[in-house]
Design an enzyme around this catalytic site. Structure first.
Site, PDB file in Angstrom:
ATOM      1  N   ALA A   1       0.847  -1.195   0.000  1.00 21.26           N
ATOM      2  CA  ALA A   1       0.000   0.000   0.000  1.00 21.26           C
ATOM      3  C   ALA A   1       0.882   1.244   0.000  1.00 21.26           C
ATOM      4  CB  ALA A   1      -0.906  -0.004   1.220  1.00 21.26           C
TER       5      ALA A   1
ATOM      6  N   ASP B   1     -11.210   0.885  -7.303  1.00 22.22           N
ATOM      7  CA  ASP B   1     -11.181   2.306  -6.957  1.00 22.22           C
ATOM      8  C   ASP B   1      -9.954   2.665  -6.129  1.00 22.22           C
ATOM      9  OD1 ASP B   1     -13.578   2.853  -8.277  1.00 22.22           O
ATOM     10  OD2 ASP B   1     -14.767   2.257  -6.539  1.00 22.22           O
ATOM     11  N   GLY B   2      -9.505   1.739  -5.279  1.00 19.02           N
ATOM     12  CA  GLY B   2      -8.337   2.021  -4.451  1.00 19.02           C
ATOM     13  C   GLY B   2      -7.080   2.200  -5.278  1.00 19.02           C
TER      14      GLY B   2
ATOM     15  N   THR C   1     -14.430  -2.763  -5.749  1.00 23.69           N
ATOM     16  CA  THR C   1     -15.383  -1.731  -6.162  1.00 23.69           C
ATOM     17  C   THR C   1     -14.811  -1.006  -7.372  1.00 23.69           C
ATOM     18  OG1 THR C   1     -14.421  -0.074  -4.671  1.00 23.69           O
ATOM     19  CG2 THR C   1     -16.238  -1.423  -3.814  1.00 23.69           C
TER      20      THR C   1
END
Length: 276
Positions: free
Chosen positions: A125, A149-150, A193
């Site tokens: 991340a 989306d991330g 998502t």
């Protein structure tokens, strides 16, 4: 524009008559009445598919005539079609299918379109944002995110932060105008998502997204900056929420191993914690 009656167009060996307009290319076999058999529309709904048909012409003049007409239809995209792209794959997004989606459905289309790619696979991340701030991006025409989306959000944060730094703007100044990044971001949906993909392309389909990227199609997005005292700005394009929604996102971030179902589970847990 109807083709001259003295000439026919062969599609995969069968003669017929065709027409070209700004909206569509149509072809009907000789002697058939009714709707055309071959009908290419510039944008036939949201879902796109890659198609191929072999055209033959009775003369060089007729061939050049069709090339000229079709070339005029492609003029709106002239100079917009990418030649070199950076592909960023999130291997953990969704159900860990990002690499497979790209290699099976997208990479063959990019190769056929003559697009040169450089593929990067994220390992942690925040890595994508850090890479965007330091990488040499002068050679590429855009960045393509393979994820949800991330993944898009992380790439977007890095590109906007870099644009501000290159322009001498402070990312901590809430009164500073945002400088738009010079590179476009493409989205290949492969995450838990895909709101941004739905809102820009209209459908969650990797092939459709890849074809939009190949022809140089683009959609502007409004960007909202969020500032806190003594903290760098954060940016949002699809939605912004707080309260219950924010608590669900915070709780679900540690449950990525559950895939998309983590949002339902975290929603139940937060609801119980708040109201029971």
């Amino acid at each position: 524009m109807e083709l001259p009656d003295a000439h026919l167009l062969w599609v995969e060996g069968e003669p017929g008559r065709g027409s070209v307009s700004a909206e569509a290319l149509k072809w009907t076999p000789l002697g058939q009445r009714g709707d055309p058999v071959f009908h290419i529309v510039r944008e036939s709904g949201c879902l796109w598919a890659a198609e191929r048909s072999l055209f033959t012409a009775p003369s060089l003049w007729f061939r050049d005539y069709w090339i000229h007409i079709l070339g005029k239809q492609l003029q709106p995209y002239e100079g917009k079609r990418p030649v070199q792209l950076v592909i960023i794959i999130n291997p953990c997004g969704g159900q860990q299918r990002g690499r497979g989606v790209y290699e099976d459905s997208v990479a063959p289309l990019f190769r056929e379109a003559g697009i040169t790619t450089r593929v990067l696979v994220s390992q942690r991340a925040g890595q994508l944002r850090d890479w965007m701030l330091t990488a040499d991006l002068g050679h590429c025409d855009g960045v393509v995110c393979v994820g949800g989306d991330g993944t898009f959000n992380e790439v977007m944060q890095g590109l906007i932060d870099r644009a501000q730094l290159d322009a001498g703007m402070s990312e901590r100044d809430p009164g500073a105008d945002l400088v738009p990044p010079s590179l476009r971001i493409g989205i290949i949906p492969a995450g838990s998502t895909d709101c941004v993909c739905y809102s820009t392309v209209g459908v969650c389909d990797p092939v459709t997204s890849a074809l939009h990227i190949i022809i140089g199609d683009s959609q502007p997005l409004d960007v909202c900056s969020i500032h806190r005292p003594d903290s760098p700005a954060r940016y949002a394009v699809s939605l912004l929420g707080h309260g219950f929604y924010g608590d669900v996102l915070a709780d679900s971030s540690g449950r990525r191993w559950m895939g998309p179902r983590r949002y339902e589970y975290s929603g139940i847990c937060v609801h119980i914690h708040m109201y029971v």
